[in-house]
Structures are given as C-alpha cells and as structure tokens.
Write a protein that holds these residues in place. Structure first.
Motif, mmCIF file in Angstrom:
data_model
loop_
_atom_site.group_PDB
_atom_site.id
_atom_site.type_symbol
_atom_site.label_atom_id
_atom_site.label_comp_id
_atom_site.label_asym_id
_atom_site.label_seq_id
_atom_site.Cartn_x
_atom_site.Cartn_y
_atom_site.Cartn_z
ATOM 1 N N GLY A 37 -5.683 -9.011 6.678
ATOM 2 C CA GLY A 37 -5.456 -8.014 7.592
ATOM 3 C C GLY A 37 -6.934 -8.308 8.620
ATOM 4 O O GLY A 37 -7.624 -7.897 8.492
ATOM 5 N N GLY A 38 -6.348 -7.769 10.161
ATOM 6 C CA GLY A 38 -7.386 -7.832 10.578
ATOM 7 C C GLY A 38 -7.649 -6.164 10.887
ATOM 8 O O GLY A 38 -9.288 -5.853 11.513
ATOM 9 N N ASN A 39 -7.000 -5.030 10.266
ATOM 10 C CA ASN A 39 -7.567 -4.131 10.027
ATOM 11 C C ASN A 39 -6.589 -3.144 9.068
ATOM 12 O O ASN A 39 -6.947 -4.424 7.672
ATOM 13 N N ALA A 40 -7.491 -1.898 8.290
ATOM 14 C CA ALA A 40 -7.056 -1.383 7.418
ATOM 15 C C ALA A 40 -5.755 -1.006 7.419
ATOM 16 O O ALA A 40 -5.067 -1.515 6.090
ATOM 17 N N ALA A 41 -5.273 -0.550 8.362
ATOM 18 C CA ALA A 41 -3.209 -0.452 7.725
ATOM 19 C C ALA A 41 -2.979 -2.235 7.090
ATOM 20 O O ALA A 41 -2.281 -2.281 6.614
ATOM 21 N N ALA A 43 -4.360 -4.665 5.755
ATOM 22 C CA ALA A 43 -5.382 -4.966 4.949
ATOM 23 C C ALA A 43 -4.473 -4.285 3.630
ATOM 24 O O ALA A 43 -3.619 -3.927 2.594
ATOM 25 N N ILE A 44 -3.771 -2.718 3.630
ATOM 26 C CA ILE A 44 -2.805 -1.549 2.702
ATOM 27 C C ILE A 44 -2.102 -2.436 2.495
ATOM 28 O O ILE A 44 -0.833 -1.826 1.200
ATOM 29 N N GLU A 45 -1.143 -2.263 3.891
ATOM 30 C CA GLU A 45 0.586 -3.125 4.183
ATOM 31 C C GLU A 45 0.117 -4.450 2.767
ATOM 32 O O GLU A 45 1.423 -4.484 1.787
ATOM 33 N N THR A 46 -0.804 -5.579 2.832
ATOM 34 C CA THR A 46 -1.207 -6.595 2.119
ATOM 35 C C THR A 46 -0.681 -5.888 0.928
ATOM 36 O O THR A 46 -0.521 -6.557 0.086
ATOM 37 N N SER A 54 2.214 -6.436 -9.209
ATOM 38 C CA SER A 54 1.804 -6.454 -10.397
ATOM 39 C C SER A 54 0.399 -7.084 -10.041
ATOM 40 O O SER A 54 -0.537 -7.403 -10.847
ATOM 41 N N ILE A 55 0.010 -7.212 -8.909
ATOM 42 C CA ILE A 55 -1.631 -7.468 -8.407
ATOM 43 C C ILE A 55 -2.045 -5.925 -8.048
ATOM 44 O O ILE A 55 -2.016 -5.424 -7.351
ATOM 45 N N ALA A 56 -3.541 -5.712 -8.722
ATOM 46 C CA ALA A 56 -4.094 -5.048 -7.422
ATOM 47 C C ALA A 56 -5.146 -6.040 -7.189
ATOM 48 O O ALA A 56 -4.894 -6.998 -6.868
ATOM 49 N N THR A 57 -5.726 -4.561 -6.571
ATOM 50 C CA THR A 57 -6.658 -5.254 -5.350
ATOM 51 C C THR A 57 -8.303 -4.806 -4.761
ATOM 52 O O THR A 57 -7.944 -3.443 -5.751
ATOM 53 N N SER A 58 -9.089 -5.245 -4.716
ATOM 54 C CA SER A 58 -9.829 -4.660 -3.960
ATOM 55 C C SER A 58 -10.947 -5.011 -3.129
ATOM 56 O O SER A 58 -10.571 -6.049 -2.311
ATOM 57 N N LEU A 59 -10.171 -3.585 -1.749
ATOM 58 C CA LEU A 59 -10.592 -3.786 -0.304
ATOM 59 C C LEU A 59 -12.496 -4.661 -0.112
ATOM 60 O O LEU A 59 -12.905 -3.908 -0.540
ATOM 61 N N PHE A 60 -12.277 -4.858 0.848
ATOM 62 C CA PHE A 60 -13.447 -5.752 1.209
ATOM 63 C C PHE A 60 -13.662 -6.068 2.951
ATOM 64 O O PHE A 60 -12.956 -6.621 2.899
ATOM 65 N N PHE A 61 -14.594 -5.098 3.544
ATOM 66 C CA PHE A 61 -14.654 -5.270 4.725
ATOM 67 C C PHE A 61 -15.049 -6.312 5.644
ATOM 68 O O PHE A 61 -16.865 -6.233 4.907
ATOM 69 N N LEU A 62 -14.807 -6.895 5.926
ATOM 70 C CA LEU A 62 -15.876 -8.407 6.560
ATOM 71 C C LEU A 62 -17.274 -8.542 7.443
ATOM 72 O O LEU A 62 -16.709 -7.408 8.565
ATOM 73 N N ALA A 78 -15.402 1.794 8.508
ATOM 74 C CA ALA A 78 -14.070 0.874 7.996
ATOM 75 C C ALA A 78 -13.462 1.367 6.819
ATOM 76 O O ALA A 78 -13.266 1.475 6.378
ATOM 77 N N LEU A 79 -14.514 1.034 5.588
ATOM 78 C CA LEU A 79 -14.651 1.254 4.014
ATOM 79 C C LEU A 79 -13.975 3.231 4.219
ATOM 80 O O LEU A 79 -13.060 3.579 3.364
ATOM 81 N N LEU A 80 -14.371 4.007 4.690
ATOM 82 C CA LEU A 80 -14.673 5.577 5.082
ATOM 83 C C LEU A 80 -12.963 5.759 5.419
ATOM 84 O O LEU A 80 -12.730 6.842 4.881
ATOM 85 N N GLN A 81 -12.560 5.323 5.949
ATOM 86 C CA GLN A 81 -11.032 4.958 7.145
ATOM 87 C C GLN A 81 -10.220 4.353 5.895
ATOM 88 O O GLN A 81 -8.761 4.963 5.912
ATOM 89 N N ALA A 82 -10.434 3.460 5.378
ATOM 90 C CA ALA A 82 -9.822 2.679 4.580
ATOM 91 C C ALA A 82 -9.784 3.577 3.259
ATOM 92 O O ALA A 82 -8.391 3.504 2.584
ATOM 93 N N VAL A 83 -11.070 4.957 2.588
ATOM 94 C CA VAL A 83 -10.205 4.803 1.203
ATOM 95 C C VAL A 83 -9.597 5.553 1.079
ATOM 96 O O VAL A 83 -8.607 6.003 0.136
ATOM 97 N N PRO A 84 -9.541 6.987 1.727
ATOM 98 C CA PRO A 84 -8.141 7.327 1.948
ATOM 99 C C PRO A 84 -7.164 7.377 2.117
ATOM 100 O O PRO A 84 -5.782 7.691 1.334
#
Length: 324
Positions: A37-41, A43-46, A54-62, A78-84
């Motif tokens: 995704g282009g932003n955290a929202a 990416a979280i939807e994805t 049943s697939i876990a994820t690890s978010l990484f900001f480009l 970007a990461l501080l917004q994504a975490v909560p």
C-alpha cells in the motif's frame, strides 16, 4: 554474482534512476505487486486480508539509506503511526526496520534513540491490545541486517533493546563468517531470529561468496537454531528464504528435534510466489510476509532482484500476475 549485486545496489541508490522509475506510468503497476500500500492504512488493509488466509505480516516502511534528518523523522513517524493502527485492527504487532532508515547514517546514537522509541510504541500497543498479540512469538521490532559495515552495531542495538525488556528481534545473514558465533550467543539468550542467506556484495574475507558454500552455511545455521537446546532456551526461528531446498531441510531438522510447526515460521516477500506461499500455509507451516508500504518502492524492489538473479524471474512473474 558480486557484480550483479553491486549493479542492483547501485541502481537502488541512484536518485536519478529512482526519480525516473517513480514517475513512470509504465513501470508503476509493477510496484503494486510487491508493495502492500501507499500508506499505513492501505498496508493494514492488506495485512487484514492476509490474516484471513492465516498469513502473518511484518510491516516495513519504504525508505532506506537515508542521510537527512527530515527523512529520518518521516520514516520514524510513519512507523509510529502504523504500530497502534495495527494493534487496533487486531493484527499481531511485527514491524521491520533498517538501521539506515532511522538515523544510523547520521549517528548511531540517533538510530538508537529512534529504535527505542519504536520498540516502546510496539510494547505499549501490545499492552493495550493483548488478545491480538497472543500468537507466538509475540510483538517485535525486527532489526533488518544491512551490509557488513553495520553488523556489529546492529547486534549491539538488539542487545540494548532486549536488556531494557523491549520486544526486539534481529536478522542474521548466514553467509558471514562471524554469524555462527553471533547465532550461538543469540540462541543462548532465547532470541527471535530471522535467518537469511545474505544479499550484499561482501568480500571473501568476511563472507561466503560461492553458492554451494552459502547454502552450506545456511544449513549449519539451521542446525544450530533448531537444536533441542535452542528450543529449551526459547529461541523462535524465522526462515527468511524462498528456497524450496532450505525450507524442506529446516522442516526435516525441526521435526527430528521435536519442534512443533507453531514454534517457528517461514518469512517470504509479499507478492513473490503467492502460489507457493498458499501451499506452505495449507501444509500447516506458519508463514509471515514482509509487507512494505509507502511511495519509495523502486530501491526496495531492485534490491530484492539484486539478492540473486533467480529473484528476477520471481518478480517478473509477479508483475504479470503469474505468481508461481
């Protein structure tokens, strides 16, 4: 091989090439296959869609190899917004970060300050949403491992985070000659370790550069991580590979040494070989996808190709939707 890696890394770090690729309407659809995704929202939807399978994820900001304070602040924010937001969405908390994203090219003290800030955010969000964090191995800030020049400092950062009781994990590149000693220390401490082969163009003095030796070093590292003593110490191995042979080898060693499949995981790249990923899940393996988000997709994508020429075929299949 080293020439291929150097060439791809040079393309990844070229501002002119990056700007051209990001502005190309022809190439832009290619990025959607590899970026969540282009932003955290987005990416979280994805990530939620993947969780339903049943697939876990690890978010990484480009954004990597950052040499300005402004861009470092942008990456950290970007990461501080994504975490909560991940926690509120009911997703297990797992984010990955490159030290060069969060300030190491400016100073390691700045990098350390930002890593602690993100790790505390992970811990706080996990405490606020404990039910979403019940799955092994729990919440984590995963430290990616970059070239060998930052290996020692990255491991020191990991140990500092753990000493403060913060949820940290670390990546180890098996092709480095020093890695077995590092793994022995990590295994003794019950670490959450992502094991990769290693993708930088290092010299033979510090790394295995022949494919057969690189494969052998990976198997040796697998043997250590999946030893009965490692399980007793609380080690949680994550195999960062797309290599069929290495995954099969690890599964055999794990089963022989009494590891359940929920005590370790396989980590692969989002958008690469989805059919194989589905098969692993169907077979009962724990799978996590490295899920990048943001706008700076070119350096990330070309570095994935640079890891091995074989990845070029995987990425091209993903770009046209074959995903085999």
């Amino acid at each position: 091989m080293r020439l291929w890696q150097r060439s791809m890394i040079a393309l990844a770090r070229s501002r002119a090439v990056t700007e051209f690729m990001h502005g190309s309407r022809v190439v832009r659809p290619f990025s959607r296959r590899l970026v969540g995704g282009g932003n955290a929202a987005e990416a979280i939807e994805t990530a939620q869609e993947l969780a339903q399978r049943s697939i876990a994820t690890s978010l990484f900001f480009l954004g990597e190899y950052v040499d300005s304070e402004e861009l470092v602040r942008e990456n950290v924010e970007a990461l501080l917004q994504a975490v909560p937001a991940m926690a509120k969405a009911g997703l297990p908390l797992h984010v990955s970060v490159d030290p060069t994203q969060i300030g190491s090219m400016l100073s390691w003290s700045l990098c350390r300050e930002n890593a602690f800030c993100i790790a505390r955010a992970v811990a706080d969000a996990a405490a606020a949403h404990p039910l979403a964090q019940a799955r092994t191995p729990g919440p984590a800030l995963m430290l990616d491992m970059e070239d060998a020049s930052v290996n020692r400092e990255t491991l020191a950062l990991y140990h500092d985070l753990r000493q403060e009781g913060l949820p940290a994990a670390v990546t180890i590149q098996s092709y480095l000659h020093r890695s077995m000693d590092d793994l022995k220390e990590l295994a003794a401490g019950g670490a959450f370790v992502r094991l990769v082969k290693g993708a930088f163009a290092e010299s033979p003095a510090i790394a295995h550069t022949v494919r057969s030796a690189r494969d052998a070093s990976y198997k040796t590292a697998v043997n250590l991580l999946f030893a009965p003593e490692s399980r007793e110490n609380g080690v949680y191995p994550a195999l960062g590979t797309h290599d069929h042979a290495m995954i099969a080898y690890a599964a055999e060693v794990a089963a022989k040494n009494g590891w359940r499949r929920d005590q370790w995981e396989i980590e692969m790249l989002y958008g690469v070989r989805p059919a194989y990923q589905r098969r692993l899940v169907d077979e009962g393996f724990c799978l996590r996808l490295y899920l990048p988000f943001g706008r700076s997709w070119w350096p990330y994508s070309i570095r994935r190709i640079g890891e091995t020429p074989r990845n070029l075929a995987f990425v091209l299949r993903a770009a046209v939707g074959a995903g085999r």
